[in-house]
Motif scaffolding. Structure first.
Motif, PDB file in Angstrom:
ATOM      1  N   LEU A 131      -8.636   8.289  -2.573  1.00 55.78           N
ATOM      2  CA  LEU A 131      -8.338   9.057  -1.679  1.00 55.78           C
ATOM      3  C   LEU A 131     -10.275   7.857  -0.480  1.00 55.78           C
ATOM      4  CD1 LEU A 131      -7.700  10.112   0.125  1.00 55.78           C
ATOM      5  CD2 LEU A 131      -9.277  12.010   0.449  1.00 55.78           C
ATOM      6  N   ILE A 191      -5.239  11.330  14.744  1.00 53.84           N
ATOM      7  CA  ILE A 191      -5.933  11.439  13.681  1.00 53.84           C
ATOM      8  C   ILE A 191      -7.111  10.302  14.098  1.00 53.84           C
ATOM      9  CG2 ILE A 191      -6.388   9.710  11.094  1.00 53.84           C
ATOM     10  CD1 ILE A 191      -5.057  13.161  11.685  1.00 53.84           C
ATOM     11  N   ARG A 209     -20.662  -0.425   9.214  1.00 55.81           N
ATOM     12  CA  ARG A 209     -18.696   0.192   8.888  1.00 55.81           C
ATOM     13  C   ARG A 209     -18.391   0.742   9.931  1.00 55.81           C
ATOM     14  NH1 ARG A 209     -18.664   6.388   6.033  1.00 55.81           N
ATOM     15  NH2 ARG A 209     -16.116   6.748   7.064  1.00 55.81           N
ATOM     16  N   PHE A 257       1.232  -0.897  -0.099  1.00 53.21           N
ATOM     17  CA  PHE A 257       0.192   0.179  -0.003  1.00 53.21           C
ATOM     18  C   PHE A 257       0.819   1.549  -0.132  1.00 53.21           C
ATOM     19  CE2 PHE A 257      -2.587   2.703   2.391  1.00 53.21           C
ATOM     20  CZ  PHE A 257      -4.172   2.587   1.582  1.00 53.21           C
ATOM     21  N   GLY A 293       0.846  12.953   5.618  1.00 52.19           N
ATOM     22  CA  GLY A 293       1.443  11.520   6.424  1.00 52.19           C
ATOM     23  C   GLY A 293      -1.017  11.547   6.668  1.00 52.19           C
ATOM     24  N   SER A 294      -0.132  12.562   7.697  1.00 58.24           N
ATOM     25  CA  SER A 294      -1.832  12.609   8.308  1.00 58.24           C
ATOM     26  C   SER A 294      -2.976  13.289   7.367  1.00 58.24           C
ATOM     27  CB  SER A 294      -1.832  13.577   9.839  1.00 58.24           C
ATOM     28  OG  SER A 294      -1.323  12.675  10.269  1.00 58.24           O
ATOM     29  N   PRO A 319      -9.161  15.984  -2.648  1.00 56.88           N
ATOM     30  CA  PRO A 319      -9.815  14.908  -2.065  1.00 56.88           C
ATOM     31  C   PRO A 319     -10.233  13.845  -2.635  1.00 56.88           C
ATOM     32  CG  PRO A 319     -10.367  16.414  -0.478  1.00 56.88           C
ATOM     33  CD  PRO A 319      -9.559  17.152  -1.883  1.00 56.88           C
ATOM     34  N   ARG A 320     -10.943  14.722  -4.306  1.00 56.88           N
ATOM     35  CA  ARG A 320     -11.344  13.930  -5.564  1.00 56.88           C
ATOM     36  C   ARG A 320     -10.897  13.836  -6.178  1.00 56.88           C
ATOM     37  NH1 ARG A 320     -18.062  14.824  -4.725  1.00 56.88           N
ATOM     38  NH2 ARG A 320     -18.252  14.384  -2.208  1.00 56.88           N
ATOM     39  N   LEU A 364       0.695   4.921  -0.270  1.00 52.55           N
ATOM     40  CA  LEU A 364      -0.205   6.277   0.420  1.00 52.55           C
ATOM     41  C   LEU A 364       0.573   7.496   0.686  1.00 52.55           C
ATOM     42  CD1 LEU A 364      -3.009   7.938   0.512  1.00 52.55           C
ATOM     43  CD2 LEU A 364      -3.046   6.963   2.566  1.00 52.55           C
ATOM     44  N   THR A 365       1.263   7.423   2.037  1.00 49.88           N
ATOM     45  CA  THR A 365       2.276   8.514   1.927  1.00 49.88           C
ATOM     46  C   THR A 365       3.575   8.958   1.994  1.00 49.88           C
ATOM     47  OG1 THR A 365       1.581   7.207   3.924  1.00 49.88           O
ATOM     48  CG2 THR A 365       3.503   8.552   4.163  1.00 49.88           C
ATOM     49  N   SER A 404     -15.565   3.071  10.781  1.00 50.02           N
ATOM     50  CA  SER A 404     -14.845   4.175  10.973  1.00 50.02           C
ATOM     51  C   SER A 404     -14.876   3.870  12.895  1.00 50.02           C
ATOM     52  CB  SER A 404     -15.165   4.886  10.127  1.00 50.02           C
ATOM     53  OG  SER A 404     -14.906   4.547   9.064  1.00 50.02           O
ATOM     54  N   LEU A 431      -9.183  12.608  15.932  1.00 47.13           N
ATOM     55  CA  LEU A 431      -9.346  13.296  15.585  1.00 47.13           C
ATOM     56  C   LEU A 431     -10.813  13.391  13.871  1.00 47.13           C
ATOM     57  CD1 LEU A 431      -7.579  15.117  12.406  1.00 47.13           C
ATOM     58  CD2 LEU A 431      -9.789  14.407  12.018  1.00 47.13           C
ATOM     59  N   LEU A 472      -8.992   5.303   2.301  1.00 47.51           N
ATOM     60  CA  LEU A 472      -9.700   5.656   3.858  1.00 47.51           C
ATOM     61  C   LEU A 472     -10.939   4.255   3.731  1.00 47.51           C
ATOM     62  CD1 LEU A 472     -10.133   9.120   3.065  1.00 47.51           C
ATOM     63  CD2 LEU A 472      -8.419   8.180   4.639  1.00 47.51           C
ATOM     64  N   GLN A 473     -10.894   3.474   3.098  1.00 50.08           N
ATOM     65  CA  GLN A 473     -11.792   2.613   3.159  1.00 50.08           C
ATOM     66  C   GLN A 473     -10.879   1.313   3.939  1.00 50.08           C
ATOM     67  OE1 GLN A 473     -14.289   2.449  -0.658  1.00 50.08           O
ATOM     68  NE2 GLN A 473     -16.074   1.964   0.595  1.00 50.08           N
ATOM     69  N   ALA A 508      -4.203  13.405   1.747  1.00 51.47           N
ATOM     70  CA  ALA A 508      -5.175  14.624   0.748  1.00 51.47           C
ATOM     71  C   ALA A 508      -4.103  15.437   0.453  1.00 51.47           C
ATOM     72  CB  ALA A 508      -6.560  14.802   0.725  1.00 51.47           C
TER      73      ALA A 508
HETATM   74  N1  COS Z   1     -14.677   5.367   5.192  1.00 49.55           N
HETATM   75  C1  COS Z   1     -14.742   5.899   3.519  1.00 49.55           C
HETATM   76  N2  COS Z   1     -14.715   7.657   2.492  1.00 49.55           N
HETATM   77  C2  COS Z   1     -14.012   8.105   3.354  1.00 49.55           C
HETATM   78  C3  COS Z   1     -13.311   7.915   5.165  1.00 49.55           C
HETATM   79  C4  COS Z   1     -14.098   6.248   5.459  1.00 49.55           C
HETATM   80  N3  COS Z   1     -13.402   5.678   6.673  1.00 49.55           N
HETATM   81  N4  COS Z   1     -12.749   8.871   5.654  1.00 49.55           N
HETATM   82  C5  COS Z   1     -13.143   9.407   5.019  1.00 49.55           C
HETATM   83  N5  COS Z   1     -13.889   9.293   3.571  1.00 49.55           N
HETATM   84  C6  COS Z   1     -14.115  10.380   2.831  1.00 49.55           C
HETATM   85  C7  COS Z   1     -15.386  11.449   2.488  1.00 49.55           C
HETATM   86  O1  COS Z   1     -16.750  10.558   2.736  1.00 49.55           O
HETATM   87  C8  COS Z   1     -15.210  12.601   1.556  1.00 49.55           C
HETATM   88  O2  COS Z   1     -15.804  11.890   0.615  1.00 49.55           O
HETATM   89  P1  COS Z   1     -16.124  12.746  -0.830  1.00 49.55           P
HETATM   90  O3  COS Z   1     -14.970  13.212  -1.372  1.00 49.55           O
HETATM   91  O4  COS Z   1     -16.874  12.205  -1.089  1.00 49.55           O
HETATM   92  O5  COS Z   1     -17.301  13.697  -0.058  1.00 49.55           O
HETATM   93  C9  COS Z   1     -13.790  12.417   1.368  1.00 49.55           C
HETATM   94  O6  COS Z   1     -13.227  10.695   1.906  1.00 49.55           O
HETATM   95  C10 COS Z   1     -12.942  12.550   1.919  1.00 49.55           C
HETATM   96  O7  COS Z   1     -12.580  12.824   3.983  1.00 49.55           O
HETATM   97  P2  COS Z   1     -12.149  14.142   4.600  1.00 49.55           P
HETATM   98  O8  COS Z   1     -13.209  15.334   3.819  1.00 49.55           O
HETATM   99  O9  COS Z   1     -12.878  13.992   5.747  1.00 49.55           O
HETATM  100  O10 COS Z   1     -11.003  14.084   4.235  1.00 49.55           O
HETATM  101  P3  COS Z   1      -9.349  15.208   5.453  1.00 49.55           P
HETATM  102  O11 COS Z   1      -9.114  15.178   3.941  1.00 49.55           O
HETATM  103  O12 COS Z   1     -10.692  16.010   6.110  1.00 49.55           O
HETATM  104  O13 COS Z   1      -8.942  14.175   7.018  1.00 49.55           O
HETATM  105  C11 COS Z   1      -8.780  12.305   7.150  1.00 49.55           C
HETATM  106  C12 COS Z   1      -9.896  12.911   6.349  1.00 49.55           C
HETATM  107  C13 COS Z   1      -7.495  12.956   7.951  1.00 49.55           C
HETATM  108  C14 COS Z   1      -9.238  11.755   8.269  1.00 49.55           C
HETATM  109  C15 COS Z   1      -8.238  11.395   6.714  1.00 49.55           C
HETATM  110  O14 COS Z   1      -6.676  11.628   5.346  1.00 49.55           O
HETATM  111  C16 COS Z   1      -6.443  10.704   6.793  1.00 49.55           C
HETATM  112  O15 COS Z   1      -7.463   9.689   7.535  1.00 49.55           O
HETATM  113  N6  COS Z   1      -5.532  10.296   7.437  1.00 49.55           N
HETATM  114  C17 COS Z   1      -4.839   9.162   7.782  1.00 49.55           C
HETATM  115  C18 COS Z   1      -4.158   8.735   6.872  1.00 49.55           C
HETATM  116  C19 COS Z   1      -3.488   7.360   7.507  1.00 49.55           C
HETATM  117  O16 COS Z   1      -3.990   6.950   7.959  1.00 49.55           O
HETATM  118  N7  COS Z   1      -2.058   7.745   7.356  1.00 49.55           N
HETATM  119  C20 COS Z   1      -0.982   5.875   7.549  1.00 49.55           C
HETATM  120  C21 COS Z   1      -1.508   5.402   5.871  1.00 49.55           C
HETATM  121  S1  COS Z   1      -0.481   4.141   6.243  1.00 49.55           S
HETATM  122  S2  COS Z   1       0.982   4.104   6.775  1.00 49.55           S
END
Ligand code: COS
Length: 396
Positions: A237, A373, A316, A128, A136-137, A183-184, A130-131, A318, A376, A241-242, A140
């Motif tokens: 994205l 996170i 779900r 995977f 990181g956090s 993010p989209r 992504l980072t 989350s 958050l 996150l899923q 997007a």
């Molecule tokens: N499952 C499915 N969809 C999700 C979701 C989840 N758990 N969390 C958010 N989404 C969707 C939102 O609904 C939104 O969708 P739309 O574009 O349709 O509105 C989109 O994803 C963006 O969500 P959001 O606006 O909440 O994004 P943010 O950028 O504000 O932040 C966080 C989201 C901070 C929660 C996210 O970036 C995150 O989890 N960051 C940590 C990343 C991480 O774990 N990194 C480690 C990588 S592996 S070492």
């Protein structure tokens, strides 16, 4: 009474119980004896990957129709916990192998699933990616791009902290296909490990879980076509996150394993070692923190197995997943700290296993979403729920 008897045990069905016992036996025979060596030599255990294949551990998340075990998330947590209790590095590798399957389960085409999950069964990981250095956090904020090029896209960028990087057969790379869409505008691509332009150019020298590979991935002009897209274009994205929702539960299970190992060491040492003419555990100053850890570890198990069960029911996860990861990783931290304290000077020196566990647990509060996170995610949900309740009251 055995130390482990005090800790709350999840009620597992017959299949999960059988797999847990199998994982415990394999871990005791093959993984635990090498844990100290892998840490000391910072060595990736190729032989353990062969064991994953031989024992079916490589297919715990792969559906039965593709030759895997297609296990429930509850069973997977039980396995990851057992393996992590024996060797933190091997538990992390197994969890990362399973994580690689998730985006394909959610969004993969039949052909992608057959190829990559088939490879996974043979021990060839899907990583995977992504980072990035500046993302990181804030996932997007990635800057890796996939810009239109001929019949597909050209990927350019750099990924860091890629688990199993260098040993993987495929990488799920997240890149911006629409740089103005935030993010989209992110898409997930399955990129073969031998693709032209993909280079693993550095391995991190880590504090803990030193038997795992954590790598730097450079992508320079990597060509991909629509057949490489995992899920929908520009919806990567959400897929990430899923995937992380589920990954966080398996990190919580790693935390349970490390906490359990630390707790067992601490309890055994507190009974064995005497000071002032009596065993350490006869002092409340030692017995009470052990009691607290036993309670917290039981609570962490309840949160983790309930989050896994909720996933298995199709809910779900989350929020319960965030709570499980947040709490379990912090319990692992406190349990390892207590084990070091009870061992005293020995706990500060190698090769005391408490010393290793203290370093191994530290990543759990950082990877797959730092504790901040998880807070958050939970904090946002609290605000949303209060506002929704207020709006419902006004509307009533
Ligand atoms: N499952 C499915 N969809 C999700 C979701 C989840 N758990 N969390 C958010 N989404 C969707 C939102 O609904 C939104 O969708 P739309 O574009 O349709 O509105 C989109 O994803 C963006 O969500 P959001 O606006 O909440 O994004 P943010 O950028 O504000 O932040 C966080 C989201 C901070 C929660 C996210 O970036 C995150 O989890 N960051 C940590 C990343 C991480 O774990 N990194 C480690 C990588 S592996 S070492």
């Amino acid at each position: 009474m055995k130390a482990k008897d005090v800790i709350w045990e999840p009620r597992l069905d017959a299949e999960a119980t059988e797999w847990k016992e199998r994982a415990r036996a394999v871990a005791a025979e093959r993984f635990a004896p090498l844990a100290e060596e892998l840490d000391r030599e910072q060595r990736y255990p190729h032989e353990h990957i062969e064991t994953f294949v031989e024992t079916g551990l490589s297919g715990i998340l792969v559906p039965r129709e593709l030759g895997g075990a297609g296990l429930s998330m509850v069973a997977i947590c039980a396995i990851v916990e057992e393996v992590s209790a024996a060797c933190s590095s091997t538990g992390a590798i197994l969890a990362a192998h399973a994580l690689g399957a998730v985006p394909l389960q959610i969004g993969g085409t039949v052909a992608q699933r057959e190829t990559m999950l088939g490879d996974l069964l043979q021990g060839k990981a899907v990583s995977f990616a992504l980072t990035e250095r500046g993302a990181g956090s804030d996932a997007a904020a990635i800057t890796t791009t996939a810009l239109a090029d001929g019949d597909g896209w050209r990927i350019d960028g750099e990924k860091i902290y890629v688990g199993n990087g260098g040993a993987a057969a495929h990488y799920i790379v997240f890149a911006k296909t629409d740089v103005d869409a935030g993010p989209r505008g992110i898409t997930a691509f399955a990129v073969p490990g031998d693709a032209a332009g993909l280079v693993v150019d550095r391995y991190e020298d880590k504090m803990g879980i030193r038997g795992t590979l954590t790598s730097n991935l450079r992508l320079e002009g990597v060509h991909v076509t629509p057949a490489n897209i995992v899920g929908e274009e520009n919806r990567g994205l959400k897929l990430a996150l899923q995937t992380l929702d589920l990954g966080r539960v398996s990190v919580a299970a790693q935390g349970l394993g490390i906490a359990l190992a630390a707790y067992r060491l601490a309890a055994a040492e507190a009974v064995r070692r005497e000071t002032f003419g009596k065993p350490l555990i006869e002092n409340q100053g030692i017995a009470f923190p052990l009691a607290d850890i036993a309670t917290e570890l039981s609570a962490a198990r309840m949160l983790t197995y309930e989050a896994a069960a909720a996933h298995d029911r199709g809910e779900r996860i989350s929020l319960p997943g965030a709570m499980a990861k947040l709490y379990s990783s912090e319990v692992a931290h406190r349990a390892a700290d207590l084990a070091v304290q009870i061992y005293g000077g020995d706990g500060f020196c190698k090769p005391c296993p408490a010393e290793r566990l203290y370093r191994d647990q530290r990543i759990l509060q950082i990877y797959e979403g730092a504790s901040e996170i998880q807070r958050l995610v939970l904090g946002r949900a609290i605000g949303d729920s209060v506002r929704a309740e207020a709006a419902a009251t006004v509307g009533a």
